[in-house]
Enzyme design. Structure first.
Site, PDB file in Angstrom:
ATOM      1  N   ASP A  98      46.738  66.061 -17.995  1.00  0.00           N
ATOM      2  CA  ASP A  98      45.353  65.692 -17.730  1.00  0.00           C
ATOM      3  C   ASP A  98      45.349  64.456 -16.838  1.00  0.00           C
ATOM      4  O   ASP A  98      46.019  63.463 -17.133  1.00  0.00           O
ATOM      5  CB  ASP A  98      44.630  65.378 -19.047  1.00  0.00           C
ATOM      6  CG  ASP A  98      43.206  65.901 -19.062  1.00  0.00           C
ATOM      7  OD1 ASP A  98      42.529  65.791 -18.023  1.00  0.00           O
ATOM      8  OD2 ASP A  98      42.772  66.412 -20.104  1.00  0.00           O
ATOM      9  N   ASP A 206      40.154  65.485 -14.439  1.00  0.00           N
ATOM     10  CA  ASP A 206      38.926  65.203 -15.162  1.00  0.00           C
ATOM     11  C   ASP A 206      37.820  64.757 -14.210  1.00  0.00           C
ATOM     12  O   ASP A 206      38.037  63.871 -13.371  1.00  0.00           O
ATOM     13  CB  ASP A 206      39.220  64.105 -16.192  1.00  0.00           C
ATOM     14  CG  ASP A 206      38.081  63.859 -17.155  1.00  0.00           C
ATOM     15  OD1 ASP A 206      37.788  64.761 -17.957  1.00  0.00           O
ATOM     16  OD2 ASP A 206      37.493  62.761 -17.096  1.00  0.00           O
ATOM     17  N   GLU A 265      38.050  69.741 -12.911  1.00  0.00           N
ATOM     18  CA  GLU A 265      36.851  69.812 -13.750  1.00  0.00           C
ATOM     19  C   GLU A 265      35.685  69.258 -12.948  1.00  0.00           C
ATOM     20  O   GLU A 265      35.736  68.125 -12.455  1.00  0.00           O
ATOM     21  CB  GLU A 265      37.025  69.000 -15.034  1.00  0.00           C
ATOM     22  CG  GLU A 265      35.810  69.122 -15.958  1.00  0.00           C
ATOM     23  CD  GLU A 265      35.696  67.975 -16.955  1.00  0.00           C
ATOM     24  OE1 GLU A 265      35.146  68.216 -18.046  1.00  0.00           O
ATOM     25  OE2 GLU A 265      36.120  66.851 -16.641  1.00  0.00           O
ATOM     26  N   HIS A 338      37.951  70.670 -25.305  1.00  0.00           N
ATOM     27  CA  HIS A 338      37.741  69.510 -26.185  1.00  0.00           C
ATOM     28  C   HIS A 338      36.335  68.938 -26.094  1.00  0.00           C
ATOM     29  O   HIS A 338      35.967  68.093 -26.905  1.00  0.00           O
ATOM     30  CB  HIS A 338      38.759  68.418 -25.857  1.00  0.00           C
ATOM     31  CG  HIS A 338      38.604  67.866 -24.469  1.00  0.00           C
ATOM     32  ND1 HIS A 338      38.942  68.584 -23.340  1.00  0.00           N
ATOM     33  CD2 HIS A 338      38.121  66.686 -24.031  1.00  0.00           C
ATOM     34  CE1 HIS A 338      38.682  67.863 -22.272  1.00  0.00           C
ATOM     35  NE2 HIS A 338      38.185  66.704 -22.652  1.00  0.00           N
ATOM     36  N   ASP A 339      35.554  69.401 -25.115  1.00  0.00           N
ATOM     37  CA  ASP A 339      34.187  68.905 -24.933  1.00  0.00           C
ATOM     38  C   ASP A 339      33.115  69.895 -25.364  1.00  0.00           C
ATOM     39  O   ASP A 339      31.920  69.598 -25.253  1.00  0.00           O
ATOM     40  CB  ASP A 339      33.945  68.545 -23.457  1.00  0.00           C
ATOM     41  CG  ASP A 339      34.633  67.266 -23.027  1.00  0.00           C
ATOM     42  OD1 ASP A 339      34.896  66.413 -23.895  1.00  0.00           O
ATOM     43  OD2 ASP A 339      34.919  67.116 -21.824  1.00  0.00           O
TER      44      ASP A 339
END
Length: 566
Positions: A98, A206, A265, A338-339
């Site tokens: 990440d 991210d 993302e 995870h979100d």
């Protein structure tokens, strides 16, 4: 053979804090991941995406990084990391890290130096601005502009020592890097190359579409009922975004082997934007995470204003992205991360039809054109959590929203809690349910966040030996993508686009065709294919209900998925 290896690949996301705790401190760690590599190999995934394990104060559970070249002791050591990387590679899996470079932690040495003085050599590594004209530092509405933070409150934090504010689109402890400064970009690219040289296989980036801001940082429009302006038009897909992403590609990936994966993302990205980002001829990214389908159940008030999404909503959204990226781009396919809350609770039925709806939703997703992502526990059919009160939550976004809604806007606590139970990111962050034993087999001590109480029924130990489990079905779907070139590289055509229950589509490559029929409701469904005669007697490929029909006979049981081939 697919043109790109990741066309036939499946990615598995690990959120280390919640995956498995090997050292008995209640928090997941790298050794916990190492201990469960056989689980991933049995599932059949090709890539592991590891959420941040870098040094961090953990204001946002690791997405606030204080040292990009250090492993946080909470998760382990570089020896652990190297063992994990070797273990994955020996099993034929890749590791994607990440990458969080829209912002750092306010405890990163770069920011500490930047904040040390207005004359610091790193001052413009971040976005510093004086108060609004005519205002003094710290008084109401003195912030340089009216943007709101994604985590509630204004997007600016005052530094009393200098009287200036710094920009933070997320937590106040996550100051935004200034990508206009070439020294920032040089430092980021150097760090990325350092990780690739260590052997990692790519990056999931991210909120990477937020790195280019309109330098003047103008005020955003304030919608009725909002406390702050919407800055997205001035930082989402900003004026130099394609320049920055292409430069990253040239400085980090160009000239290396074609074994790396780059995933961006991108909240708010459009089909047209994504086509540019993922067009191979442009040298930017391999694929993007878009948010349209996971925003469908957001009402006018945003993510906390829940409204049910329909099957037609889902078909329209997925169909648009399949058409839009058919010629030159590529889709990331996901329900969970995870979100996001758990898909079986969100778009399925986490009660009596938990297993059936989990596998039906998986079928819809995995057989589309694109690269599927599985989030830890999704392969078990893990569900949302019956949080009792605000003290059960840990996520900074959820806690900030509760405080603002109750203390500032005067909302009723129970109404806010109802929204959190439906939508909070903590639904995805409870421990992976490995066994029916204490703490779901996640840890020998009380975990950092309580397990879902249904772990006694929903757990990996119970599912691994059950041929009809959610786990077994995910394994079959992944195997199908590996075996069938039409799944990886075939065209996509939506069928029965107006049917209110059935999500159906056709995949086509050469002489091979697959028909995917899925009833996304808890009621029986009937349908009429436009070319029904052509599918009479078609071969059975896969299905999620052993006792249901194996033919395209015009009927589907509740939550039935049926895949036929010819």
């Amino acid at each position: 053979m697919s043109e790109k290896w990741w066309h036939s690949a499946v990615v598995y996301q690990i959120y280390p804090r919640s995956f498995a705790d090997a050292n008995g401190d209640g928090i997941g760690d790298l050794r916990g991941v190492i201990d469960h590599l056989d689980h991933l190999e049995d599932l059949g995934v090709d890539v592991v995406w590891l959420s941040p394990i870098y040094a961090s104060p953990h204001d946002d559970n690791g997405y606030d990084i204080s040292d990009y070249r250090a492993i946080d002791p909470l998760f382990g050591t570089f020896d652990d990391f190297d063992e994990l990387l070797a273990g994955l590679h020996s099993r034929g899996m890749k590791l994607v890290m990440d990458l969080v470079v829209n912002h750092t932690s306010d405890e990163h040495p770069w920011f500490i130096e930047s904040a040390s003085s207005p004359d610091s050599a790193k001052r413009d590594w971040y976005w510093w601005r004086p108060p609004r004209e005519g205002k003094t530092p710290g008084e109401p509405s003195a912030e340089p502009n009216n943007w709101g933070s994604f985590f509630s409150g204004p997007a600016w934090q005052l530094d009393p020592a200098s009287g200036e504010y710094y920009l933070h689109l997320f937590s106040r402890k996550q100051p935004d890097l200034n990508w206009e400064n070439p020294e920032v970009r040089d430092a980021v690219y150097d760090m990325m190359n350092w990780w690739l040289d260590r052997g990692v296989d790519g990056f999931r980036m991210d909120v990477i579409n937020l790195i280019s801001k309109v330098p003047s940082l103008p005020d955003g429009q304030v919608t009725p009922g909002a406390l702050y302006g919407d800055g997205y038009p001035f930082y989402g897909q900003g004026p130099r975004i394609h320049e920055f992403i292409h430069e990253m590609h040239e400085r980090v990936f160009a000239g290396r082997e074609d074994r790396y994966l780059t995933v961006g993302e991108m909240p708010g990205v459009t089909v047209e934007d994504a086509e540019l980002f993922t067009d191979p001829s442009r040298g930017e990214l391999d694929m993007v995470f878009q948010f349209e389908h996971v925003d469908l159940d957001h009402g006018p008030g945003g993510k906390w204003d829940h409204r049910p999404a329909t099957v037609l909503d889902l078909k329209e959204s997925f169909g648009k992205w399949q058409r839009g990226l058919a010629a030159s781009g590529w889709n990331s396919l996901y329900w969970n991360n995870h979100d996001q809350p758990r898909v079986v609770s969100r778009f399925g039925d986490d009660g009596v039809f938990r297993r059936d709806s989990a596998t039906a939703l998986a079928t819809v997703l995995h057989l589309q054109r694109g690269t599927p992502y599985v989030y830890q526990g999704e392969e078990l059919g893990m569900t949302n959590v019956p949080f009792r009160g605000i003290d059960d939550f840990r996520d900074i976004e959820s806690l900030n929203y509760y405080a603002e809604a109750v203390d500032v806007l005067g909302a009723l606590p129970e109404q806010v809690l109802a929204s959190l139970r439906t939508t909070s990111r903590d639904n995805a962050r409870t421990p992976v349910q490995w066994t029916a034993g204490p703490n779901a087999g996640f840890s020998t001590v009380t975990p950092w966040i309580q397990p879902n109480p249904n772990y006694r029924e929903v757990n990996a130990a119970a599912e691994r030996d059950d041929p009809h489990s959610v786990f077994a079905y995910y394994r079959a779907l992944i195997d199908l993508r590996h075996r069938e070139p039409v799944v990886a590289d075939g065209t996509f055509e939506l069928v029965l686009p107006e049917h209110p229950q059935v999500f159906a589509y056709l995949r086509h490559l050469g002489e091979r065709q697959l028909l995917v029929l899925v009833n996304l409701t808890g009621e029986p469904a009937t349908y009429a294919l436009p070319d029904a005669a052509d599918w009479a007697g078609a071969g059975y490929v896969l299905g999620n209900l052993p006792d249901a029909t194996r033919e395209a006979d015009g009927s589907l049981a509740p939550w039935q998925a049926l895949v036929l081939g010819r």
